[in-house]
Design a protein around this motif. Structure first.
Motif, PDB file in Angstrom:
ATOM      1  N   GLY A  25       0.938  -1.060   0.027  1.00 23.15           N
ATOM      2  CA  GLY A  25       0.168  -0.042   0.013  1.00 23.15           C
ATOM      3  C   GLY A  25       0.836   1.241   0.057  1.00 23.15           C
ATOM      4  O   GLY A  25       2.094   1.353   0.094  1.00 23.15           O
ATOM      5  N   SER A 111      -4.583  -2.019  -0.094  1.00 25.53           N
ATOM      6  CA  SER A 111      -4.823  -0.587  -0.382  1.00 25.53           C
ATOM      7  C   SER A 111      -4.482  -0.215  -1.779  1.00 25.53           C
ATOM      8  O   SER A 111      -5.083  -0.497  -2.734  1.00 25.53           O
ATOM      9  CB  SER A 111      -4.013   0.024   0.815  1.00 25.53           C
ATOM     10  OG  SER A 111      -4.598   1.228   0.729  1.00 25.53           O
ATOM     11  N   SER A 135      -8.686  -4.366   1.033  1.00 29.76           N
ATOM     12  CA  SER A 135      -8.488  -2.970   1.440  1.00 29.76           C
ATOM     13  C   SER A 135      -8.552  -1.829   0.292  1.00 29.76           C
ATOM     14  O   SER A 135      -7.770  -0.864   0.789  1.00 29.76           O
ATOM     15  CB  SER A 135      -7.674  -2.893   2.677  1.00 29.76           C
ATOM     16  OG  SER A 135      -8.039  -3.718   3.657  1.00 29.76           O
ATOM     17  N   TYR A 137     -10.015  -0.575  -3.813  1.00 27.38           N
ATOM     18  CA  TYR A 137     -11.266  -0.164  -4.520  1.00 27.38           C
ATOM     19  C   TYR A 137     -10.984  -0.163  -6.068  1.00 27.38           C
ATOM     20  O   TYR A 137      -9.830  -0.083  -6.380  1.00 27.38           O
ATOM     21  CB  TYR A 137     -11.949   1.292  -4.279  1.00 27.38           C
ATOM     22  CG  TYR A 137     -11.334   2.353  -4.386  1.00 27.38           C
ATOM     23  CD1 TYR A 137     -11.452   3.003  -5.495  1.00 27.38           C
ATOM     24  CD2 TYR A 137     -10.446   2.870  -3.419  1.00 27.38           C
ATOM     25  CE1 TYR A 137     -10.696   4.224  -5.969  1.00 27.38           C
ATOM     26  CE2 TYR A 137      -9.610   4.253  -3.904  1.00 27.38           C
ATOM     27  CZ  TYR A 137      -9.653   4.831  -5.081  1.00 27.38           C
ATOM     28  OH  TYR A 137      -9.106   5.907  -5.338  1.00 27.38           O
ATOM     29  N   HIS A 161     -12.612  -6.389   2.685  1.00 26.30           N
ATOM     30  CA  HIS A 161     -12.513  -4.862   3.245  1.00 26.30           C
ATOM     31  C   HIS A 161     -12.927  -4.709   4.635  1.00 26.30           C
ATOM     32  O   HIS A 161     -13.873  -5.554   5.113  1.00 26.30           O
ATOM     33  CB  HIS A 161     -13.518  -3.739   2.427  1.00 26.30           C
ATOM     34  CG  HIS A 161     -12.989  -2.669   2.199  1.00 26.30           C
ATOM     35  ND1 HIS A 161     -11.952  -2.263   1.152  1.00 26.30           N
ATOM     36  CD2 HIS A 161     -12.913  -1.347   3.013  1.00 26.30           C
ATOM     37  CE1 HIS A 161     -11.442  -0.697   1.355  1.00 26.30           C
ATOM     38  NE2 HIS A 161     -12.276  -0.423   2.536  1.00 26.30           N
ATOM     39  N   ASP A 165     -13.253   0.665   7.940  1.00 26.35           N
ATOM     40  CA  ASP A 165     -12.049   1.115   7.403  1.00 26.35           C
ATOM     41  C   ASP A 165     -11.887   2.599   7.340  1.00 26.35           C
ATOM     42  O   ASP A 165     -12.759   3.313   6.921  1.00 26.35           O
ATOM     43  CB  ASP A 165     -11.817   0.672   6.099  1.00 26.35           C
ATOM     44  CG  ASP A 165     -10.311   0.782   5.446  1.00 26.35           C
ATOM     45  OD1 ASP A 165      -9.900   2.132   5.570  1.00 26.35           O
ATOM     46  OD2 ASP A 165      -9.833  -0.021   4.668  1.00 26.35           O
ATOM     47  N   GLN A 166     -10.831   3.360   8.115  1.00 31.25           N
ATOM     48  CA  GLN A 166     -11.079   4.873   8.122  1.00 31.25           C
ATOM     49  C   GLN A 166     -10.050   5.425   7.099  1.00 31.25           C
ATOM     50  O   GLN A 166     -10.207   6.584   6.960  1.00 31.25           O
ATOM     51  CB  GLN A 166     -10.442   5.315   9.596  1.00 31.25           C
ATOM     52  CG  GLN A 166      -9.144   4.965   9.832  1.00 31.25           C
ATOM     53  CD  GLN A 166      -8.593   3.494  10.109  1.00 31.25           C
ATOM     54  OE1 GLN A 166      -9.241   2.669   9.913  1.00 31.25           O
ATOM     55  NE2 GLN A 166      -7.335   3.307  10.600  1.00 31.25           N
ATOM     56  N   VAL A 167      -9.439   4.819   6.194  1.00 31.45           N
ATOM     57  CA  VAL A 167      -8.812   5.102   5.191  1.00 31.45           C
ATOM     58  C   VAL A 167      -9.312   5.235   3.886  1.00 31.45           C
ATOM     59  O   VAL A 167      -9.476   6.038   3.100  1.00 31.45           O
ATOM     60  CB  VAL A 167      -7.450   4.137   5.097  1.00 31.45           C
ATOM     61  CG1 VAL A 167      -6.633   5.082   4.078  1.00 31.45           C
ATOM     62  CG2 VAL A 167      -6.556   4.444   6.338  1.00 31.45           C
ATOM     63  N   ILE A 168      -9.896   3.883   3.560  1.00 29.47           N
ATOM     64  CA  ILE A 168     -10.836   3.819   2.091  1.00 29.47           C
ATOM     65  C   ILE A 168     -12.141   3.461   2.814  1.00 29.47           C
ATOM     66  O   ILE A 168     -12.219   2.369   3.297  1.00 29.47           O
ATOM     67  CB  ILE A 168     -10.300   2.942   1.168  1.00 29.47           C
ATOM     68  CG1 ILE A 168      -8.655   3.309   0.999  1.00 29.47           C
ATOM     69  CG2 ILE A 168     -11.175   2.465   0.120  1.00 29.47           C
ATOM     70  CD1 ILE A 168      -7.889   2.424  -0.156  1.00 29.47           C
ATOM     71  N   GLY A 195     -10.679  -2.207  10.802  1.00 34.16           N
ATOM     72  CA  GLY A 195     -10.160  -0.909  10.155  1.00 34.16           C
ATOM     73  C   GLY A 195      -9.399  -1.465   8.606  1.00 34.16           C
ATOM     74  O   GLY A 195      -9.712  -2.245   8.203  1.00 34.16           O
ATOM     75  N   HIS A 196      -8.473  -0.399   8.680  1.00 30.47           N
ATOM     76  CA  HIS A 196      -7.520  -0.615   7.358  1.00 30.47           C
ATOM     77  C   HIS A 196      -6.462  -1.861   7.734  1.00 30.47           C
ATOM     78  O   HIS A 196      -5.246  -1.154   7.775  1.00 30.47           O
ATOM     79  CB  HIS A 196      -6.915   0.667   7.022  1.00 30.47           C
ATOM     80  CG  HIS A 196      -6.493   0.854   5.483  1.00 30.47           C
ATOM     81  ND1 HIS A 196      -7.421   0.787   4.398  1.00 30.47           N
ATOM     82  CD2 HIS A 196      -5.046   0.984   5.360  1.00 30.47           C
ATOM     83  CE1 HIS A 196      -6.710   0.857   3.443  1.00 30.47           C
ATOM     84  NE2 HIS A 196      -5.522   1.074   3.680  1.00 30.47           N
TER      85      HIS A 196
END
Length: 219
Positions: A25, A111, A135, A137, A161, A165-168, A195-196
């Motif tokens: 990532g 990511s 994680s 898209y 996922h 997830d606070q990033v994506i 989360g991420h």
């Protein structure tokens, strides 16, 4: 451009062995995903590659992420496309250098590495068998060519996922399944209460999926 990588050779030697190519990532490096290399199937080459763009003070990226004055985030799609080409070329190099089965090259991306994995598989389907997108898209804007329905028909995707997830945002990830199914592709989609990151159950599930979906690329 030569990409730096780490390699774990297969414990079970075949005439030609499958490859798991790990794409890390944003802001990370090739050591990140390689930390679980020994947990992956023993008959596979496991190669973890470092993204080409250096970040300050440390880490690497497949493409730049910019913020505008209103703190909207946007991706450098041209850099991303260059990285798609780089990964495709890197696969060719690895297949020439090691006894890798070119019909069984699989991507595991986390990511930004997952975002790049989608684009690489759909742009160069003749080089890829399966994709595990963790994680990330699906960003159709970084495909380097229009997907051909026949050429991509063998591709299989495992998409997962974290629901917090606070990033994506998980909502972004959820769009991948209908988008890929619209292209006629088979998608196994999973969510986990994390989360991420990659939950232990997520790791277990994608390892199972890998071994259950052994099939070469159909020419």
């Amino acid at each position: 451009m030569q990409l730096h990588y780490l390699i774990r050779e297969p414990k079970e030697i075949l005439d030609k062995n499958p490859l798991l190519l790990l794409l890390h990532g944003y802001g990370s490096n090739e050591e990140d995903l390689f930390s679980f290399a020994n947990e992956l199937p023993q008959d596979h080459y496991v190669i973890s590659v470092r993204a080409p763009y250096d970040l300050q003070p440390y880490g690497h990226a497949w493409y730049a992420i910019h913020f505008d004055a209103d703190e909207n985030k946007f991706s450098d799609n041209e850099q991303a496309k260059e990285s798609v080409h780089l990964v495709a070329h890197f696969i060719d190099e690895m297949v020439q250098k090691y006894p890798i089965d070119a019909q069984k090259v699989n991507l595991i991306g986390f990511s930004q590495g997952a975002i790049l994995s989608y684009a690489t598989a759909l742009s160069y389907p003749e080089k890829i068998n399966k994709v595990i997108a963790l994680s990330g898209y699906f960003n159709s804007d970084i495909l380097v060519k229009e997907p051909n329905a026949v050429a991509i028909s063998h591709l299989k995707f495992f998409v997962s996922h974290g629901t917090v997830d606070q990033v994506i945002p998980v909502e972004w990830a959820r769009k991948a399944k209908p988008a890929l199914e619209h292209l006629g592709l088979e998608v196994s989609y999973h969510e986990y209460p994390v989360g991420h990151g990659v939950a232990p159950q997520n790791f277990f599930d994608f390892k199972n999926w890998l071994t259950q979906n052994e099939h070469p690329i159909r020419k």
